[in-house]
Design an enzyme around this catalytic site. Structure first.
Site, PDB file in Angstrom:
ATOM      1  N   TRP A 137       2.050   5.832  -0.839  1.00  0.00           N
ATOM      2  CA  TRP A 137       0.757   5.908  -0.126  1.00  0.00           C
ATOM      3  C   TRP A 137       0.105   7.249  -0.392  1.00  0.00           C
ATOM      4  CZ3 TRP A 137      -1.176   9.200   3.735  1.00  0.00           C
ATOM      5  CH2 TRP A 137      -2.483   8.840   4.159  1.00  0.00           C
ATOM      6  N   ASP A 186      -8.381  13.909  -4.940  1.00  0.00           N
ATOM      7  CA  ASP A 186      -6.975  13.745  -4.574  1.00  0.00           C
ATOM      8  C   ASP A 186      -6.499  12.355  -5.000  1.00  0.00           C
ATOM      9  OD1 ASP A 186      -5.185  14.384  -1.421  1.00  0.00           O
ATOM     10  OD2 ASP A 186      -4.497  13.750  -3.409  1.00  0.00           O
ATOM     11  N   GLU A 198       1.322  19.793  -1.036  1.00  0.00           N
ATOM     12  CA  GLU A 198       1.186  19.653   0.429  1.00  0.00           C
ATOM     13  C   GLU A 198       2.436  19.037   1.042  1.00  0.00           C
ATOM     14  OE1 GLU A 198      -2.330  17.117   0.466  1.00  0.00           O
ATOM     15  OE2 GLU A 198      -1.113  15.557   1.385  1.00  0.00           O
ATOM     16  N   TYR A 248      -6.937   5.638  -0.460  1.00  0.00           N
ATOM     17  CA  TYR A 248      -6.730   6.891   0.253  1.00  0.00           C
ATOM     18  C   TYR A 248      -8.049   7.655   0.379  1.00  0.00           C
ATOM     19  CZ  TYR A 248      -6.296  11.618   1.342  1.00  0.00           C
ATOM     20  OH  TYR A 248      -6.530  12.801   1.935  1.00  0.00           O
ATOM     21  N   GLU A 298      -5.679  16.551  -7.633  1.00  0.00           N
ATOM     22  CA  GLU A 298      -4.563  16.816  -6.724  1.00  0.00           C
ATOM     23  C   GLU A 298      -3.568  15.676  -6.687  1.00  0.00           C
ATOM     24  OE1 GLU A 298      -5.885  17.498  -2.748  1.00  0.00           O
ATOM     25  OE2 GLU A 298      -3.913  17.186  -1.901  1.00  0.00           O
TER      26      GLU A 298
HETATM   27  O1  CS2 Z   1      -5.105  16.461   0.699  1.00  0.00           O
HETATM   28  C1  CS2 Z   1      -5.123  15.977   1.837  1.00  0.00           C
HETATM   29  O2  CS2 Z   1      -5.724  16.471   2.802  1.00  0.00           O
HETATM   30  C2  CS2 Z   1      -4.387  14.675   2.079  1.00  0.00           C
HETATM   31  O3  CS2 Z   1      -3.374  14.503   1.154  1.00  0.00           O
HETATM   32  C3  CS2 Z   1      -3.989  14.539   3.516  1.00  0.00           C
HETATM   33  O4  CS2 Z   1      -5.032  13.874   4.160  1.00  0.00           O
HETATM   34  C4  CS2 Z   1      -2.695  13.782   3.779  1.00  0.00           C
HETATM   35  O5  CS2 Z   1      -2.868  12.430   3.425  1.00  0.00           O
HETATM   36  C5  CS2 Z   1      -2.335  13.906   5.254  1.00  0.00           C
HETATM   37  O6  CS2 Z   1      -2.218  15.262   5.564  1.00  0.00           O
HETATM   38  C6  CS2 Z   1      -1.037  13.186   5.556  1.00  0.00           C
HETATM   39  O7  CS2 Z   1      -0.711  13.357   6.912  1.00  0.00           O
HETATM   40 MG    MG Z   2      -3.685  15.675  -0.561  1.00  0.00          MG
END
Ligand code: CS2
Ligand code: MG
Length: 402
Positions: free
Chosen positions: A402, A210, A262, A159, A236
């Protein structure tokens, strides 16, 4: 003043955005972000079929009553689609009310609590060295806070490590991309990343990370302990948080600050996390948590328990959401930080706005309303393209987060 209609504008300047436009009999209109990454059309249908017909004829200045009507009137309460649709209406009505008053939105919330809104950018790289070089670029741009995400040795993808350095877009057109994940490989790698970053940059710049929902509570506790010496601003989404109680275990083992939220769409998703002080930052956003009206309630609860705001602000939250969030951030007493993943030039052209970045802060403009508009002619040039967020499997093929 009366609502005479509402329209949903779907545009895809590099990625999909859904925008609700609410029009009134006095010529004032308001807009709200209704983008739910990977599920956009569900919100479009919800708005067009189940919300807009109920808005026509209402007084747009009755924001609270509209919120209660759409929340209680749904019967099937909460959920990302419903709360995203309510958020779009709420944001548009706050925009109208502020325009009618001739005031920037933050003035209607209670006025300024700060000049600028501290933001964090997203540095990412295929390995530790490249990530460190990207962090250096964000510091050079003036950022006071940087999120660092690095490729993990032995994993083809992870990620937060993007093809494009400045603009991170996880969604793909076509069916979901399948990624492979290993928590063991990740846990072995991340402490070395922050050891390198603190060694190179010292402790002046806030560093964030994150995990993106991928650890168990005990793994998160171990990572939090391993990272304590690097003084992160926050760690996060360490674990998925349907089970809010599971954060008690993490809290028992580490002082690394925790941020979550989020993916939350209502105060009920985070009530226990906040009231038991299991987190330090709440990440709920204008677009996904019921709009400004509900976000204020979450922030007020958080303030009682020393929890600060850290609104989500990825590229899939449109400039309309960011603009509204910045007015909220300018007012909210227990402000923490605002995520600022920059939008592409094409997106910024579709959504002209008055906020600007300087010296690590975003500043709202003084234009009446939330200060963001939509150029519908330009928007029409970018037709919707179905896209999905990736999915994750473990190395043995097990479906994962994910
Ligand atoms: O902290 C973040 O910005 C992520 O978690 C986001 O990129 C997330 O993966 C996307 O908003 C999903 O659409
Ligand atoms: Mg995030």
């Amino acid at each position: 003043m009366k609502i005479i209609g509402g329209r949903v504008v779907v545009t895809c300047p590099g990625r999909n955005f859904v925008t609700l436009k609410v029009e009134t009999d006095e010529g004032i209109y308001g807009i709200g972000d209704a983008t739910l990454n990977g599920r956009e059309q569900a919100v479009v249908a919800y708005l067009q079929e189940h919300v807009i017909p109920c808005l026509v004829g209402r007084d747009p200045q009755q924001i609270e009553d509209a919120w209660q009507y759409l929340y209680r009137g749904a019967y099937w309460r909460r959920g990302p689609v419903t709360m995203c649709a309510i958020a779009a209406v709420d944001t548009a009505l706050w925009d109208i009310k502020a325009k009618a008053a001739g005031l920037p939105l933050y003035q209607l919330l209670g006025g300024r609590s700060r000049d600028g809104v501290m933001v964090y950018g997203h540095a990412n790289g295929g390995d530790i060295e490249e990530t460190a070089d990207e962090v250096a670029k964000y510091i050079a741009l003036g950022y006071r806070a940087v999120r660092a995400q690095s490729g993990v040795p032995g994993l083809a993808s992870t990620y937060g490590v993007a093809r494009d350095k400045m603009f991170y877009e996880p969604a793909d057109t076509g069916l979901p991309t399948e990624n492979i994940w290993s928590s063991e490989k990740y846990l072995r790698h991340i402490p070395a990343l922050f050891d390198k970053l603190r060694d190179r940059f010292g402790f002046e710049c806030h560093l964030l990370h994150d995990v993106h929902h991928r650890l168990t509570p005990i793994e998160a506790a171990r990572l939090g302990k391993d990272l304590e010496t690097y003084r992160l601003f926050w760690l996060e989404d360490a674990v998925t948080c349907e089970n809010q109680e599971s954060f008690r275990l993490i809290r028992r083992h580490t002082t690394t600050p925790l941020a979550v939220g989020e993916v939350f769409n209502s105060i009920h998703d985070c009530r226990q996390l906040i009231s038991e002080q299991l987190i330090d930052y709440i990440r709920t956003s204008v677009v996904h948590a019921g709009g400004i009206t509900h976000l204020r309630r979450i922030a007020a609860l958080a303030e009682l328990f020393h929890v600060r705001t850290g609104c989500h602000g990825a590229t899939d939250l449109s400039p309309v959401c960011l603009g509204a969030a910045l007015h909220f951030d300018t007012w909210v007493p227990n402000f923490g930080i605002q995520e600022y993943m920059r939008h592409t030039e094409a997106t910024d052209e579709v959504f002209p706005h008055s906020y600007h970045f300087a010296d690590g802060y975003l500043y709202v403009g003084e234009a009446p309303g939330h200060g963001v508009d939509i150029d519908e002619t330009l928007a029409a040039r970018y037709p919707y393209r179905r896209a999905f967020l990736p999915v994750n499997r473990l190395e043995d093929g097990t479906m994962f987060n994910w």
